[in-house]
Scaffold this motif. Sequence first.
Motif, mmCIF file in Angstrom:
data_model
loop_
_atom_site.group_PDB
_atom_site.id
_atom_site.type_symbol
_atom_site.label_atom_id
_atom_site.label_comp_id
_atom_site.label_asym_id
_atom_site.label_seq_id
_atom_site.Cartn_x
_atom_site.Cartn_y
_atom_site.Cartn_z
ATOM 1 N N LEU A 1 0.935 -1.031 -0.192
ATOM 2 C CA LEU A 1 -0.003 0.018 0.107
ATOM 3 C C LEU A 1 0.959 1.203 0.168
ATOM 4 O O LEU A 1 1.704 1.307 0.621
ATOM 5 C CB LEU A 1 -0.825 0.132 1.058
ATOM 6 C CG LEU A 1 -1.758 -1.276 1.285
ATOM 7 C CD1 LEU A 1 -2.666 -0.991 2.567
ATOM 8 C CD2 LEU A 1 -2.525 -1.337 0.158
ATOM 9 N N PRO A 2 0.619 2.181 -0.918
ATOM 10 C CA PRO A 2 1.269 3.450 -0.981
ATOM 11 C C PRO A 2 1.462 4.107 0.270
ATOM 12 O O PRO A 2 0.462 4.258 1.077
ATOM 13 C CB PRO A 2 0.914 4.224 -2.101
ATOM 14 C CG PRO A 2 -0.311 3.643 -2.325
ATOM 15 C CD PRO A 2 -0.503 2.135 -1.696
ATOM 16 N N GLY A 3 2.434 4.674 0.734
ATOM 17 C CA GLY A 3 2.764 5.547 1.889
ATOM 18 C C GLY A 3 3.776 6.367 1.729
ATOM 19 O O GLY A 3 4.402 6.347 0.894
ATOM 20 N N SER A 4 4.098 7.180 2.678
ATOM 21 C CA SER A 4 5.365 7.895 2.976
ATOM 22 C C SER A 4 6.472 7.047 3.700
ATOM 23 O O SER A 4 6.285 7.274 5.012
ATOM 24 C CB SER A 4 5.139 9.367 3.677
ATOM 25 O OG SER A 4 6.186 10.059 3.595
ATOM 26 N N TRP A 5 7.543 6.649 3.164
ATOM 27 C CA TRP A 5 8.325 5.764 3.742
ATOM 28 C C TRP A 5 9.639 6.369 4.011
ATOM 29 O O TRP A 5 9.812 7.257 2.939
ATOM 30 C CB TRP A 5 8.495 4.504 3.175
ATOM 31 C CG TRP A 5 7.265 3.500 2.824
ATOM 32 C CD1 TRP A 5 5.826 3.990 3.485
ATOM 33 C CD2 TRP A 5 7.016 2.169 2.541
ATOM 34 N NE1 TRP A 5 5.096 2.779 3.095
ATOM 35 C CE2 TRP A 5 5.666 1.761 2.607
ATOM 36 C CE3 TRP A 5 8.207 1.300 2.002
ATOM 37 C CZ2 TRP A 5 5.426 0.502 2.402
ATOM 38 C CZ3 TRP A 5 7.764 0.031 1.866
ATOM 39 C CH2 TRP A 5 6.275 -0.193 1.658
ATOM 40 N N SER A 6 10.215 6.367 4.876
ATOM 41 C CA SER A 6 11.942 6.521 5.065
ATOM 42 C C SER A 6 12.760 5.633 4.298
ATOM 43 O O SER A 6 12.341 4.582 3.631
ATOM 44 C CB SER A 6 12.190 6.566 6.576
ATOM 45 O OG SER A 6 12.460 5.037 6.811
ATOM 46 N N ASP A 7 13.876 5.925 3.879
ATOM 47 C CA ASP A 7 14.887 5.354 3.092
ATOM 48 C C ASP A 7 14.928 3.786 4.078
ATOM 49 O O ASP A 7 15.139 2.860 3.447
ATOM 50 C CB ASP A 7 16.201 5.892 3.195
ATOM 51 C CG ASP A 7 16.114 6.973 2.057
ATOM 52 O OD1 ASP A 7 15.110 7.169 1.297
ATOM 53 O OD2 ASP A 7 16.942 7.852 2.019
ATOM 54 N N ALA A 8 15.179 4.022 5.425
ATOM 55 C CA ALA A 8 15.092 2.883 6.206
ATOM 56 C C ALA A 8 14.140 1.662 5.810
ATOM 57 O O ALA A 8 14.377 0.637 5.899
ATOM 58 C CB ALA A 8 15.640 3.079 7.730
#
Length: 577
Positions: free
Chosen positions: A295-302
């Motif tokens: 599901l699309p979202g706002s993820w950090s690089d980690a």
Amino acid sequence: MNAAPAVPGTAPCLDALDALVARFATGEHTWARTCLAERRELLLGVAAATATVADEWVRTAAGIKQLNPASPLVGEEWMSGPYAVLTYLQALQETLRRLDQGADVLGDTRITPAPGGRLAVQVLPYDAYDKLLMSGFHAEVWTTPGVTADRLRATAGLTQRTPRRTKGVALVLGAGNIFSILPLDVLYQLYAENRTAVLKLNPTTDPLADVYRAVFKPLTEAGLVEIVTGGPEVGKVLAEHPGITAVHMTGSATTHDAVVWGTGEDEVAARTSGTPMLTKPITSELGGVSPIIVLPGSWSDADLRYQAEHVATMRLHNSGCNCIADQILILSSDWPQKDAFLTALRRALATAPARPAWYPGCAARVRSARDLHPGAEKPGGTPERTLLAGLDLTDDNESAFTTEYFGPVLGIAELPGTGARFLDAAVAAANDRLHGTLGANLIAHPDTIKALGRRLRDAIAELRYGTISVNAWTGVGYATPRATWGAFPGHTLDDVRSGIGIVHNALLLDHTERTVVTGPFRPAPRSVLHGESSLSPKPPWFVTDATAARTGRLLTTFAAHPRWQDLPALFTSALRG
């Protein structure tokens, strides 16, 4: 009871098979006279025997799979081998203890409403050890709609509520890929179906025959279980033998159909007439094409790196030779971080530890996938790892949606939308376009889960899969002893898909529909820094876990003899992974 045959890899003659089945008539009478307390003691005996041969089991398994004995990947053999069996034995003996004492099997179990008039029975965490060892992971067994809590409690225990009413002799046709499947399937026939059992090994597992015989010695000495080896002809003779009451198998739908309908002209005639060649009951677990819905979202690089490793694990565990190895990754074409995630995924596939494509026919299946997809990528790591990007979920002729590759081949498909719109489209595609109903995975950022609210749980109810996981691999459901394992209910002999019936289910629940597993989106300590309650580090079943072998061994030792004083060493090993 004498084993038949004594030497792995040699097939018993027909007279020996006849004699073996005949002996089970006596064994069934013995089982009918065995009280619950004695049945529980037999489980404890099998647990002790499993702990004794665990090292030999794992050494032999690693040899079959051509693993370097020093590789962290040997941890897979600990966790999907003796550890899975030991945790199941401990859970099942607890159910027997409660039944013997006249206690409520579900007395300490939380039961809550689930969508669509279902009930959810919490099976993980079950006790204090679970809360520590599986911090942040949860699992529920969902019932079929309309079942009441009173009815659920009244039927928990299945046939062990009337143990004298035995149901004959089962033939278990064993799988050849995950080595706990065979003993777990046999135990389910004994304790859920109340049948004695003949276990026919897959030839791949013949080197483990002596290990399995040692594990089942308490049961074979009582005349309740027997192990045979040999080729398909042995399984065919046993399946058709009048002394065999029922059949259970784990494998492919092709093998299932050959057992039930025959092959060649025999199959055509049987299907045309609607008359199976095998007329006795058969249950099965057959795999399929499993999805991973991101599901699309706002993820950090980690977050991107960690979940890329997670997806790589879902495909590469056991070289992809798993009935539950996920095959189709479904992404949103409107996700701004889609390309960044795919870059992290390609890197994870390329850098995951190399291992042979050990299962028979794996190279040929990979070659076939590449031949049908000229644009197939070879991300590296091992020659067989393959990425099929750009798959079209509207293409009725796309073979990747209907062919279980049973190897390290991962397909990627995209759908438009975000939020609930994407979720609805992905659920519909997973239900309607992919063959099989064994397991489905969803990955979602905590903010996305919060924004979806009840819609996510409703979507889980709409997914027609036997195990559904959110931020956890469905393999966690397999390894949770009180969870159910099997296809979504409703398949038939002429359209078997991922199989008929369930196994595991150590609470011996009736009226079950699926298992739902949830896990932490991030490992510790990042989970704690983001206000999440999970203290779990990177799970030891990740293919990138550097201490998986040591952690797997410690988990197995703990499962055999749970003691608080052994937890610090286990946690230390897990944190170093």
